[in-house]
Enzyme design. Structure first.
Site, PDB file in Angstrom:
ATOM      1  N   GLU A 264       0.823  -1.206   0.000  1.00 52.50           N
ATOM      2  CA  GLU A 264       0.000   0.000   0.000  1.00 52.50           C
ATOM      3  C   GLU A 264       0.861   1.262   0.000  1.00 52.50           C
ATOM      4  OE1 GLU A 264      -3.338   0.453  -0.280  1.00 52.50           O
ATOM      5  OE2 GLU A 264      -3.391  -1.688  -0.720  1.00 52.50           O
TER       6      GLU A 264
ATOM      7  N   CYS B 190     -12.085   1.893 -15.276  1.00 48.32           N
ATOM      8  CA  CYS B 190     -12.429   3.312 -15.134  1.00 48.32           C
ATOM      9  C   CYS B 190     -11.144   4.128 -15.003  1.00 48.32           C
ATOM     10  CB  CYS B 190     -13.333   3.504 -13.909  1.00 48.32           C
ATOM     11  SG  CYS B 190     -14.129   5.128 -13.831  1.00 48.32           S
TER      12      CYS B 190
ATOM     13  N   CYS C  71     -15.598   1.909 -20.878  1.00 49.66           N
ATOM     14  CA  CYS C  71     -16.972   1.979 -20.368  1.00 49.66           C
ATOM     15  C   CYS C  71     -17.824   0.804 -20.837  1.00 49.66           C
ATOM     16  CB  CYS C  71     -17.618   3.296 -20.780  1.00 49.66           C
ATOM     17  SG  CYS C  71     -16.780   4.756 -20.091  1.00 49.66           S
TER      18      CYS C  71
ATOM     19  N   CYS D  76     -17.570  -1.950 -18.345  1.00 49.68           N
ATOM     20  CA  CYS D  76     -17.703  -1.587 -16.936  1.00 49.68           C
ATOM     21  C   CYS D  76     -18.992  -2.160 -16.340  1.00 49.68           C
ATOM     22  CB  CYS D  76     -17.712  -0.067 -16.785  1.00 49.68           C
ATOM     23  SG  CYS D  76     -17.864   0.478 -15.062  1.00 49.68           S
TER      24      CYS D  76
END
Length: 351
Positions: free
Chosen positions: A34, A189, A196, A199
Site C-alpha cells: 500500500e 475506469c 466503459c 464496466c
C-alpha cells in the site's frame, strides 16, 4: 438491480486481479504494498516489492535496518518520504505494538506514513475490517458513477466522497470489495480512455449517461509549474564519484547526491576551497530537466576530475562511491541517470 457493492464484488471475482504478489492477509506485506503503490503504478512496484521482501522479509528486519539501506532499495521509486516513513513506522510498530499491526484503522492511521485510506485498506485486507477506502482510483469511480462535480482535492468534495464511500460499504466480503474498487479504477475506469463498454457499473454511471466521462473527476485548477535550476558537480577521482548525504527533509531527503554548486561560483575554485581538491579537468555536461509534483528542476551538471582525494573528504556525510557500484548507493533517479551516462560515455579516468 444489485447494490453497488454486490455488483463490484461479483465483477471482481470473475474479472478482477487475483495474482498480485501482495494479495494476502499478511499485514506486513499488505502495508508494504500500500505504501509503495501510493503515487506509483503496479507494474513499477512489483520488482521493487520483490527486492524489498528479499532484503526485509518481516517487520523486525526492517525496523532494525539502517535507514540508508531502506533508501538504497527504494532508490528510483520516487517520493522518498514514503521510504523514511516506512522505516519510522516499522520502528513505531515494534516499540508501541509489539511488532503487530493493530486491526483498528484509527490506530493504524496514527502511524507514520499511514493515512485514513491506507489504514482502511490494510485493515480490510489483513483483518476483514469494515472500513472505507478513498484513494485516487476510488475517487475517480465515485465521481463518475454518481456525477460528483468539483476537484476531489478540496475538503468539501473529499468529505462528500468519504460519506458516500462509507455508505456503500457491504456488510461482508469487504476485502473483495476493496480490491474490486482498486481493480476497476486501475483497469476499467482509467484516467484516460476508460473501457466503459466493459464496466459493470455502466448502467448506473451518471457521467456515461450525460456524456461527461472525460470531464470527471474535475481536474485540479491549473497553475503554472514553478521552474527551478541547480548546478551539480560530479567530482571524479580514481573511478569514483564524491557523494554527499542530503538533509533528512526536502527533496531527495536522506539520499546520497552530488554536491550542489552555488549559482555564480567558479566550480574549480569552489571545489578547491570546499574540499581542498585540485581540479585537473572540467567538462560541462548537457543540462536536463526533472519534473517533480510541484515544480520542474533543470539540472546543470559538470564533471570535475580531481587529483586523488585526501581521506578528510570522506567526513561529514561524504563518501567516494565507485562508479562500477552505483547500484549500492541510495541515489535520486536523475542523479543515477546522470552518473550512469558518465560511465557510458567514459568521461572519467580509471584507477
Amino acid at each position: 438491480m444489485s447494490t453497488f457493492a454486490e455488483t463490484l464484488i461479483a465483477w471482481q471475482r470473475q474479472h478482477g486481479r487475483h495474482d498480485l504478489p501482495w494479495q494476502t492477509n499478511d499485514a506486513y506485506r499488505v502495508w508494504l504494498s500500500e505504501i509503495m503503490l501510493q503515487q506509483t503504478q503496479v507494474e513499477t512496484v512489483i520488482p521493487y516489492y520483490a527486492r524489498f521482501l528479499e532484503r526485509f522479509p518481516d517487520l523486525p528486519s526492517l525496523a532494525a535496518a539502517p535507514v540508508e539501506d531502506v533508501l538504497t532499495l527504494w532508490s528510483g521509486l520516487g517520493y522518498y518520504a514514503r521510504a523514511r516513513n516506512l522505516h519510522k513506522c516499522a520502528q513505531a510498530l515494534m516499540a508501541r505494538h509489539g511488532g503487530v499491526f493493530p486491526a483498528d484503522p484509527a490506530q493504524l492511521a496514527e502511524l507514520p506514513g499511514i493515512g485514513r485510506s491506507t489504514a482502511a485498506a490494510i485493515s480490510a485486507f489483513a483483518y476483514g475490517t469494515r472500513a472505507a477506502i478513498l484513494d485516487g482510483n476510488v475517487k475517480r469511480v465515485l465521481t463518475r458513477v454518481f456525477g460528483i462535480d468539483g476537484f476531489p482535492g478540496t475538503k468539501a468534495v473529499e468529505n462528500r466522497l468519504w460519506d458516500l464511500a462509507e455508505s456503500l460499504l457491504p456488510e461482508r466480503n469487504v476485502g473483495v470489495y476493496t480490491q474490486a474498487q482498486m481493480d476497476l479504477g486501475a483497469t476499467i475506469c482509467t484516467r484516460g480512455r476508460p473501457a466503459c463498454a466493459r464496466c459493470p457499473l455502466a448502467e448506473r454511471c451518471v457521467a456515461l449517461r450525460d456524456g461527461r466521462v472525460t470531464e470527471l473527476p474535475t481536474p485540479r485548477p491549473r497553475k503554472e509549474s514553478p521552474q527551478r535550476s541547480s548546478r551539480f558537480a560530479a567530482i571524479l577521482a580514481n573511478g569514483a564519484v564524491l557523494l554527499e548525504r542530503r538533509p533528512p527533509s526536502g527533496i531527495w531527503g536522506g539520499l546520497l547526491s552530488l554536491p550542489e554548486l552555488p549559482e555564480d561560483a567558479d566550480s574549480t575554485d569552489w571545489v578547491a576551497r570546499h574540499y581542498g581538491l585540485d581540479v585537473r579537468k572540467r567538462t560541462p555536461l548537457t543540462p536536463f530537466r526533472h519534473v517533480f509534483t510541484h515544480f520542474t528542476l533543470t539540472l546543470q551538471p559538470e564533471a570535475l576530475e580531481v587529483v586523488p582525494p585526501a581521506p578528510a573528504v570522506t567526513e561529514g556525510g561524504r563518501l567516494w562511491q565507485p562508479l562500477d557500484r552505483l547500484a549500492d548507493a541510495a541515489l535520486p533517479a536523475p542523479i543515477r541517470k546522470l552518473l550512469e551516462q558518465l560511465v557510458q560515455d567514459d568521461l572519467f579516468s580509471r584507477p
